[in-house]
Design a protein around this motif. Structure first.
Motif, mmCIF file in Angstrom:
data_model
loop_
_atom_site.group_PDB
_atom_site.id
_atom_site.type_symbol
_atom_site.label_atom_id
_atom_site.label_comp_id
_atom_site.label_asym_id
_atom_site.label_seq_id
_atom_site.Cartn_x
_atom_site.Cartn_y
_atom_site.Cartn_z
ATOM 1 N N TYR A 161 31.113 16.148 28.368
ATOM 2 C CA TYR A 161 32.185 15.906 29.286
ATOM 3 C C TYR A 161 32.772 17.095 29.969
ATOM 4 O O TYR A 161 32.737 18.158 29.477
ATOM 5 N N VAL B 24 35.076 12.392 32.090
ATOM 6 C CA VAL B 24 33.876 12.231 32.674
ATOM 7 C C VAL B 24 32.960 13.134 32.431
ATOM 8 O O VAL B 24 33.382 14.500 31.800
ATOM 9 N N ARG C 167 29.053 10.329 35.003
ATOM 10 C CA ARG C 167 29.515 9.366 34.518
ATOM 11 C C ARG C 167 30.845 9.378 33.841
ATOM 12 O O ARG C 167 31.242 10.342 33.634
ATOM 13 N N ILE C 168 31.510 8.240 34.026
ATOM 14 C CA ILE C 168 32.949 8.071 33.454
ATOM 15 C C ILE C 168 32.944 6.971 31.918
ATOM 16 O O ILE C 168 31.872 6.148 32.115
ATOM 17 N N ARG D 214 38.186 7.642 38.628
ATOM 18 C CA ARG D 214 37.171 7.889 39.586
ATOM 19 C C ARG D 214 37.858 9.444 40.330
ATOM 20 O O ARG D 214 36.919 10.232 40.785
ATOM 21 N N ALA E 103 37.927 12.261 38.298
ATOM 22 C CA ALA E 103 36.623 12.790 38.179
ATOM 23 C C ALA E 103 36.035 13.575 39.075
ATOM 24 O O ALA E 103 35.202 14.459 38.956
#
Length: 717
Positions: free
Chosen positions: A538, A561, A566-567, A592, A595
């Motif tokens: 992460y 994230v 990728r979340i 997002r 992120a």
């Protein structure tokens, strides 16, 4: 004749019909003479007496079978029973023996599954048949088996109804059949539509009919309209069932209420109701067929079975091939003192994470930990605390139980195949670049996952034929011990454990990269002999606090994230099934946006930008720039609508549905929107009138979930 096994069902009292699509494309019905069996145990003298009574009506034999797994075979009475008469004969035998002299076995083993076990068959297998001999030409281990021969159509209808809820008395307006991307519409007079429908299905030579509500309404409705119009209707390849009454039931499983309808199964053509199949809803047709093959259950049955029933079929097959009988009423009581229960019944190990934002965290997961432990340590109901290994059996940590070393249990035998196949599917999913294959492998892998999860739960189920409470507790103890050992290994390599829950660890080390975390995963796997997956590193991850107590953590509630973009999120509104779409979309857009941050200062800046996202969505609701689909909420009834003492909104919506003529049962989902008068089911909506304040409050609550860790002033209008 060579071909693929499509369907199987009884024909009369002593034959089984196999529907086979040949390699040349034709579909044939092949009949095999065969009848089911039950077995009776008791003293030899009593069995001989029973045999004399049954011999005039049934074919009987004395055979050697294993009554208790791990023991030697003993002489039992085998009785061949016509289809549909197992339970009746079993009750007669027990009454005859005054319920003391006899025990009956294999009574609740479904007859079609028994046939598949006996012939080592499974649906969609490539087979060769000659008379009563059946030869399987492919393998149940195959991953890339061919399903291109299946011809699939989706059936629907339009009904002329003046009411919101259509009934059997309303006239049929159109039948719509979608096949290979083409939509075919049958219209005209009602009798013409119904007369053309059978010909259309035969002309397209469909193998599978998909419906939405076929068990609960559509198929019985179409048959009822055919009777009204005196039209001979056939949806299968043989005559359809005579009685097509809608029957349903509610049941409780794993903390939830479910509702299912009795399946309406066709002959020679498969009918799958997408709304009446949990397995289909979760994994699609590919998942349904994968479970049918692996568990050796006819496809129309597996689509309507609970996952637990699919899992038990794997155990029944292993018992059948070993000559082990299935008791009709299994289960043995277990007696524990309060102190023993307090020591043993502790579940999995959980290490709470302090709420907050963490950077550069690696996530490690044991692959199918509980099934792997059951397989590795031979955990099964009959292997726990056996007499033969009292002194030298494998000892369970903390509990003092021991496991048999001389007999391999039914449960580990049963889960070995789905476990092996699932790991291989996951590997294929990660390595293929073809998006269609990725979806296919994921659906099949997810379907097998459901079985494996249930395999552990059923160990402690009181009606499980090869389970026991001790076996269930033993797996939990082994899981706790495994996670503790993994933590020690991580700390020994200089990692700090941030969070741990049952089979997953989140660890941190300053400046650690992906190679460092992968090395840790490899070391744990090597030391413990269990497969470990490195899920990724992460960039940042947020562990959320309790809403009632900000100082208290909540297990499995986080979002973050990965370094590759990728979340991942768990336990927040966007994961809940009863969250409106507009709330989910806002929350995911916020994540997002977050992120994009690469350091703590930027993360706080992005959090401030998320306030603008919240205000934009709130404005859409206030100004009415939304659709019904954005606002719908779906919740499941736990009891009948009138059974709620508190006026919850989904119960109010369900009551209005019942007032309109639709009965709503526990386990059924109600989809509604929030209105000034409470809640309105979408079936009853005349116009889009909703309570904007309630939806803005839902947005605000979801925004606070995301923004509260950054100590911003709350999201307000």
């Amino acid at each position: 004749m060579r071909g693929w096994l499509l369907d199987i069902h009884p024909i009369g009292k002593d034959r089984v019909g196999l529907w086979i699509r040949s390699e040349k494309g034709q579909v044939y019905l092949h009949k095999v003479r065969w009848v089911p069996k039950i077995y009776v145990t008791g003293s030899l003298e009593k069995l001989v007496e029973l045999a004399r009574i049954l011999a005039p009506r049934y074919e009987i034999d004395f055979v050697e079978r294993v009554v208790k797994p791990g023991n030697d075979p003993e002489t039992v009475l085998e009785v061949k029973v016509p289809f549909g008469r197992k339970r009746k004969l079993a009750k007669f035998v027990l009454d005859l023996g005054d319920h003391n002299y006899f025990q009956v076995y294999d009574v609740d083993l479904p007859s079609t599954q028994e046939f598949l076990y006996e012939h080592d068959l499974y649906p969609t297998a490539l087979i060769e048949v000659k008379g009563d001999k059946i030869k399987v030409l492919d393998s149940i281990d195959d991953l890339d088996y061919d399903l291109s021969w299946l011809k699939i159509g989706v059936l629907d209808a339009k009904i002329k109804s003046s009411n919101i809820i259509p009934s059997f008395h309303d006239q049929l307006d159109e039948v719509i059949l979608e096949c290979d991307g083409e939509e075919i519409i049958l219209d005209g007079s009602e009798d013409d539509i119904l007369e053309d429908l059978t010909g259309l299905l035969d002309g397209l030579d469909l193998d599978v009919i998909m419906t939405d509500g076929g068990d609960s309404f559509l198929i019985p409705y179409i048959h009822y309209r055919a009777r009204v119009n005196r039209v001979k209707l056939r949806l299968g390849r043989l005559r359809d069932p005579k009685k097509l009454k809608v029957k349903s039931s509610s049941y409780f499983s794993y903390g939830r209420i479910y509702h299912k309808y009795r399946g309406i199964k066709l002959k020679g053509r498969l009918h799958i109701d997408s709304s009446n199949s949990i397995l289909y809803q979760e994994t699609g047709l590919e998942g349904v067929i994968e479970v049918a093959r692996t568990a050796r259950i006819p496809i129309q049955d597996v689509a309507r079975y609970t996952i637990g029933s699919c899992m038990t079929s794997l155990q029944y097959y292993q018992a059948h091939r070993l000559g082990i009988l299935l008791p009709w009423n299994p289960g043995k009581p277990i007696y524990m003192t309060a102190w023993e229960l307090n020591k043993a019944d502790r579940g999995g190990l959980i290490l709470d994470a302090r709420p907050g934002v963490y950077w550069n965290v690696g996530e490690l997961d044991f692959k199918s930990l509980y099934p792997m432990l059951m397989l590795k340590y031979n955990i099964s109901g009959e292997t726990m605390n056996c007499e033969c290994c009292r002194n030298d059996g494998f000892k369970i940590p903390e509990l003092g139980y021991h496991v048999c070393k001389r007999w391999r249990g039914i449960v580990p035998r049963a889960i070995e195949l789905p476990l092996k196949k699932r790991l291989r599917y996951k590997q294929l999913y990660r390595t293929t670049d073809d998006p269609e294959l990725r979806q296919l492998y994921k659906q099949r892998s997810d379907a097998l996952k459901w079985i494996l999860v249930t395999a552990f739960g059923y160990l402690g189920f009181r009606k499980a034929k090869f389970g026991s409470r001790e076996a269930h507790l033993a797996v939990c103890a082994l899981a706790r011990d495994t996670l503790l050992k993994a933590i020690r290994i991580a700390e020994g390599m200089g990692f700090k454990v941030i969070h741990g829950i049952v089979d997953s660890l989140w660890v941190h080390k300053n400046e650690a990269n992906d190679e460092d975390y992968q090395e840790l995963a490899n070391r744990i796997e090597e030391k413990l002999g269990l497969p470990v997956s490195y899920e990724g590193r992460y960039k940042w991850i947020v562990f959320l606090p309790s809403k009632l107590n900000p100082e208290k953590p909540v297990n499995n509630r986080y979002f973050g994230v990965f370094a590759d973009g990728r979340i991942k999120y768990r336990g927040i509104e966007a994961r809940r099934r009863d969250t409106p779409r507009i709330v989910k979309e806002m929350q995911l857009e916020m994540i997002r946006k977050l992120a994009e941050a690469s350091d703590p200062i930027m993360l706080r800046e992005k959090a401030l930008e998320c306030l603008k996202i919240y205000r934009r969505y709130a404005r859409r609701i206030i100004l009415g720039e939304i659709t019904v689909e954005d606002l719908t909420i779906t919740r499941t009834l736990a009891v009948r609508p009138e059974g709620y003492s508190i006026k919850v909104r989904h119960a109010l919506a369900a009551k209005k549905l019942e007032e309109a003529g639709l009965r709503v049962e526990p386990g059924q989902a109600v989809t509604y929107i929030l209105t000034p008068t409470g809640a309105m089911a979408i079936q009853l909506l005349n116009n889009l009138s909703y309570e904007s304040d309630s939806y803005v409050r839902l947005l605000e609550r979801a925004a606070r979930t995301i923004l509260s860790p950054f100590h911003l002033e709350g999201a307000r209008r």
